[in-house]
Design a protein around this motif. Sequence first.
Motif, PDB file in Angstrom:
ATOM      1  N   LYS A   1       0.857  -1.189   0.000  1.00 43.06           N
ATOM      2  CA  LYS A   1       0.000   0.000   0.000  1.00 43.06           C
ATOM      3  C   LYS A   1       0.894   1.241   0.000  1.00 43.06           C
ATOM      4  O   LYS A   1       1.887   1.288   0.713  1.00 43.06           O
TER       5      LYS A   1
ATOM      6  N   ALA B   1       1.024   5.110   0.871  1.00 41.78           N
ATOM      7  CA  ALA B   1       0.378   6.218   1.579  1.00 41.78           C
ATOM      8  C   ALA B   1       0.581   7.507   0.785  1.00 41.78           C
ATOM      9  O   ALA B   1       1.509   7.616  -0.025  1.00 41.78           O
ATOM     10  N   ASP B   2      -0.281   8.474   1.027  1.00 42.39           N
ATOM     11  CA  ASP B   2      -0.193   9.748   0.301  1.00 42.39           C
ATOM     12  C   ASP B   2       1.206  10.356   0.385  1.00 42.39           C
ATOM     13  O   ASP B   2       1.740  10.826  -0.611  1.00 42.39           O
TER      14      ASP B   2
ATOM     15  N   GLU C   1       3.946   8.942   0.650  1.00 36.83           N
ATOM     16  CA  GLU C   1       4.944   8.107  -0.032  1.00 36.83           C
ATOM     17  C   GLU C   1       4.889   8.254  -1.553  1.00 36.83           C
ATOM     18  O   GLU C   1       5.697   7.673  -2.262  1.00 36.83           O
TER      19      GLU C   1
ATOM     20  N   LYS D   1       9.094  -1.528   2.251  1.00 34.47           N
ATOM     21  CA  LYS D   1       7.741  -1.759   2.755  1.00 34.47           C
ATOM     22  C   LYS D   1       7.561  -3.197   3.252  1.00 34.47           C
ATOM     23  O   LYS D   1       6.755  -3.437   4.147  1.00 34.47           O
TER      24      LYS D   1
END
Length: 83
Positions: free
Chosen positions: A57, A59-60, A62, A81
């Motif tokens: 996933k 994140a914003d 990242e 990750k």
Amino acid sequence: MSAAPESKIREFILSNYLFTNDASALKNEDSFLKRGIIDSTGILEVIQFLDDEFGVKVADEEMSPENLDSVNNLVAFIKRKQA
């Protein structure tokens, strides 16, 4: 995982954005944005690919070139990750 992340990423970029199976068309250090390979919509598709293929996933905070703008950057991001 059956294939190395680098191999899967290269195959995804070559077939979906460069429309070739010629591995010499993409170097691992090539910037997707600077070479015009992927635009902002394409980055969203890459993010979905990371989730589908690697369970990663994004994140914003990242969503940056340091994480997503080349094969090498993507491989390093996935390793961080999954660590």
